[in-house]
Design a protein around this motif. Structure first.
Motif, PDB file in Angstrom:
ATOM      1  N   HIS A   7      35.303  39.743  37.165  1.00  0.00           N
ATOM      2  CA  HIS A   7      35.463  41.132  37.141  1.00  0.00           C
ATOM      3  C   HIS A   7      33.872  41.238  36.872  1.00  0.00           C
ATOM      4  CE1 HIS A   7      39.385  41.051  37.118  1.00  0.00           C
ATOM      5  NE2 HIS A   7      39.502  40.034  35.956  1.00  0.00           N
ATOM      6  N   GLN A  11      43.460  36.870  46.648  1.00  0.00           N
ATOM      7  CA  GLN A  11      43.020  36.974  45.986  1.00  0.00           C
ATOM      8  C   GLN A  11      42.961  35.672  45.009  1.00  0.00           C
ATOM      9  OE1 GLN A  11      44.249  40.794  43.655  1.00  0.00           O
ATOM     10  NE2 GLN A  11      43.621  38.795  41.648  1.00  0.00           N
ATOM     11  N   ARG A  12      41.430  35.128  45.087  1.00  0.00           N
ATOM     12  CA  ARG A  12      41.253  33.868  43.836  1.00  0.00           C
ATOM     13  C   ARG A  12      42.019  34.391  42.417  1.00  0.00           C
ATOM     14  NH1 ARG A  12      37.813  31.029  46.387  1.00  0.00           N
ATOM     15  NH2 ARG A  12      37.480  29.702  44.541  1.00  0.00           N
ATOM     16  N   ASN A  13      42.082  32.623  42.174  1.00  0.00           N
ATOM     17  CA  ASN A  13      42.645  32.765  40.598  1.00  0.00           C
ATOM     18  C   ASN A  13      42.520  32.892  39.971  1.00  0.00           C
ATOM     19  OD1 ASN A  13      45.594  31.800  41.466  1.00  0.00           O
ATOM     20  ND2 ASN A  13      44.551  29.378  41.604  1.00  0.00           N
ATOM     21  N   MET A  56      32.077  41.153  40.348  1.00  0.00           N
ATOM     22  CA  MET A  56      33.117  41.838  41.593  1.00  0.00           C
ATOM     23  C   MET A  56      31.955  43.594  42.152  1.00  0.00           C
ATOM     24  SD  MET A  56      37.040  41.242  40.698  1.00  0.00           S
ATOM     25  CE  MET A  56      37.613  41.791  42.227  1.00  0.00           C
ATOM     26  N   TYR A  68      34.693  35.447  48.340  1.00  0.00           N
ATOM     27  CA  TYR A  68      35.394  36.505  47.944  1.00  0.00           C
ATOM     28  C   TYR A  68      35.107  37.813  48.663  1.00  0.00           C
ATOM     29  CZ  TYR A  68      35.837  41.431  45.621  1.00  0.00           C
ATOM     30  OH  TYR A  68      35.844  42.410  45.361  1.00  0.00           O
ATOM     31  N   ASP A 127      36.791  25.345  39.940  1.00  0.00           N
ATOM     32  CA  ASP A 127      37.504  26.192  41.068  1.00  0.00           C
ATOM     33  C   ASP A 127      37.908  25.152  42.112  1.00  0.00           C
ATOM     34  OD1 ASP A 127      37.080  28.768  42.562  1.00  0.00           O
ATOM     35  OD2 ASP A 127      37.094  28.007  44.051  1.00  0.00           O
ATOM     36  N   TYR A 167      31.329  32.805  33.763  1.00  0.00           N
ATOM     37  CA  TYR A 167      31.868  32.059  34.963  1.00  0.00           C
ATOM     38  C   TYR A 167      31.588  30.939  35.545  1.00  0.00           C
ATOM     39  CZ  TYR A 167      32.647  37.600  34.888  1.00  0.00           C
ATOM     40  OH  TYR A 167      32.871  38.756  34.575  1.00  0.00           O
ATOM     41  N   GLU A 221      38.078  35.827  51.301  1.00  0.00           N
ATOM     42  CA  GLU A 221      39.272  36.287  50.807  1.00  0.00           C
ATOM     43  C   GLU A 221      39.753  37.101  50.953  1.00  0.00           C
ATOM     44  OE1 GLU A 221      39.607  33.628  47.248  1.00  0.00           O
ATOM     45  OE2 GLU A 221      39.353  31.681  48.473  1.00  0.00           O
ATOM     46  N   ARG A 222      38.622  38.921  50.475  1.00  0.00           N
ATOM     47  CA  ARG A 222      38.629  39.953  50.709  1.00  0.00           C
ATOM     48  C   ARG A 222      40.051  40.280  52.484  1.00  0.00           C
ATOM     49  NH1 ARG A 222      35.109  44.577  49.161  1.00  0.00           N
ATOM     50  NH2 ARG A 222      34.223  44.030  50.787  1.00  0.00           N
ATOM     51  N   GLN A 254      39.546  35.667  38.883  1.00  0.00           N
ATOM     52  CA  GLN A 254      38.861  37.211  39.700  1.00  0.00           C
ATOM     53  C   GLN A 254      37.364  37.384  38.575  1.00  0.00           C
ATOM     54  OE1 GLN A 254      38.945  39.265  42.581  1.00  0.00           O
ATOM     55  NE2 GLN A 254      40.001  37.174  42.617  1.00  0.00           N
TER      56      GLN A 254
END
Length: 449
Positions: A279, A273-275, A282, A264, A312, A305, A267-268, A277
């Motif tokens: 939430h 942004q990953r497919n 985060m 995370y 993934d 998750y 990529e940020r 998230q």
């Protein structure tokens, strides 16, 4: 508002496999049980990854919290009957402390999070601090229920759990070497794991338990029941809480959360942004979470998750999620002072076999687990078990018990090196024959598995 005004017109009960019934006699206790913060504990396993070893260990923080309350209720009733205070300085039980004691017993674990100890390590959360926040935050239902007793009642309850409450009897009843918490979880964990290691004579312990000026003591006549309790704890640590497979699954869980966080962050930083998230996770990845964010997490949310991460695009995240959900533990070998020097080479061999050693190896020490053995020499404030002799004088347990002295502070340290079980397959079937043979030679010849 007095405690008497809080009594229910007719007591309510919860059926319980450990205590038969949990008796609720106060409206405030019933209201606390019905808060959303307390009900959330139904979704938090008491023993985390232990159910991967002992399949019956599916019990929750909710059932343990009710059990802790019930043990505390029995202690308080015994004290009120047998040791009621007559004068402020007699060191006996003041029953005005009853309600704060019961509320603290019920709420002592309310701050535990999803897979709490592993999650805490990765995201630097602290379940004890969250317990205090849940109790003292005006926005929680728990706080609103407690404030009905008095405006400062939430602070009083929180101070019992944080060991700051001025009455040491109340504090030790909830948190000491033999307290309501430990008495319930030993019996409950033993029952649900299908083992007998944690069994002890609860009825006898409660009978010989008594208040004195500086806390809680036990009558000398009950020394054998106290010894049995200490041995039961010792056995549960060694046989259940320190089990290598459970620790292996904790290692995988920790690596899984750590990698998800790192992906995370990476990529940020690259404005990607990953497919998928996660939430609810985060805010923890961003290190900017609220109490409400914390309370939205439970074991089921994380497992959902993990199920998504099985598919993934990152192969390591996918594989770790699969290993956790489908119970594919890492293997382990003991580390000794003589074999510690082999670890760098073993990690290198794991890497040569195609595994990222950061995520497929680990060093784990049973001392790091959230359980402690009885050690009267420790500098911690809750270390000594006092026995009261017939003349009223006190002696520390290990000074009069050869059995306890033999095991005090001597839980076997079990430091382990974890690695993929694929490293132990038949090397003739592998493309890395030399690598596997070298690894297995070290394991078989130098380290006792």
């Amino acid at each position: 508002m007095s405690q008497e005004n809080q009594r229910l017109p007719m007591e309510k009960v919860f059926r319980d496999p450990i205590h038969d019934y949990v008796y609720v006699q106060d409206q405030v206790i019933l209201d606390l049980i019905n808060t959303k913060e307390f009900q959330r504990l139904r979704r938090i396993h008491q023993l985390g990854t232990t159910s991967f070893v002992f399949h019956g260990a599916e019990h929750t923080r909710f059932s343990h919290s009710l059990g802790c309350y019930e043990v505390a209720r029995r202690i308080v009733e015994s004290f009120a009957r047998n040791y009621p205070s007559k004068t402020p300085s007699d060191g006996l039980w003041n029953n005005d402390e009853r309600l704060v004691t019961l509320c603290a017993a019920l709420l002592h674990d309310i701050g535990h999070g999803a897979y709490s100890h592993t999650f805490e390590h990765i995201f630097n959360t602290d379940h004890e601090k969250f317990t205090t926040r849940i109790i003292t935050d005006p926005q929680t239902e728990v706080n609103q229920v407690l404030r009905r007793i008095s405006p400062d009642f939430p602070t009083k309850v929180a101070s019992v759990i944080s060991h700051d409450y001025p009455n040491p009897q109340v504090v030790q009843l909830i948190s000491s070497q033999i307290d309501a918490d430990r008495m319930d979880y030993l019996l409950r964990d033993s029952y649900y794991t299908g083992t007998n290691y944690g069994n002890f004579d609860l009825t006898r312990i409660l009978r010989v338990m008594r208040p004195y000026e500086h806390g809680i003591a036990f009558q000398m006549s009950g020394i054998h029941a106290v010894e049995d309790f200490i041995v039961s704890r010792f056995q549960m640590y060694v046989q259940v809480y320190f089990h290598s497979v459970s620790r292996s699954m904790e290692v995988i869980l920790g690596h899984l959360l750590k990698l998800a966080n790192q992906l995370y962050q990476s990529e940020r930083a690259n404005h990607r942004q990953r497919n998928f998230q996660p939430h609810y996770l985060m805010p923890f990845f961003d290190e900017n979470f609220t109490l409400d964010d914390y309370l939205k997490l439970d074991d089921g949310v994380l497992n959902t998750y993990f199920l998504q991460w099985v598919d993934d695009e990152d192969p390591i995240l996918s594989d770790l999620a699969h290993r956790f959900l489908d119970r594919v533990p890492l293997k382990s070998a003991r580390i000794t002072d003589q074999t510690r020097s082999l670890l760098p080479e073993l990690k290198q061999l794991v890497a040569e076999a195609g595994f990222d050693s950061e995520y497929y190896t680990a060093e784990n020490d049973s001392y790091d687990l959230p359980y402690d053995a009885y050690d009267p020499t420790s500098k911690k404030p809750r270390t000594q078990i006092e026995l009261m002799q017939s003349d009223g004088s006190l002696v520390e347990l290990s000074t009069v018990s050869d059995l306890v002295r033999a095991i005090s502070g001597k839980v076997s340290r079990d430091e382990r090196f974890f690695f993929p079980k694929e490293m132990l397959i038949d090397s003739n079937e592998s493309l890395f024959t030399d690598t596997f043979e070298a690894f297995q030679a070290h394991i078989k010849n130098n380290i006792i598995s």
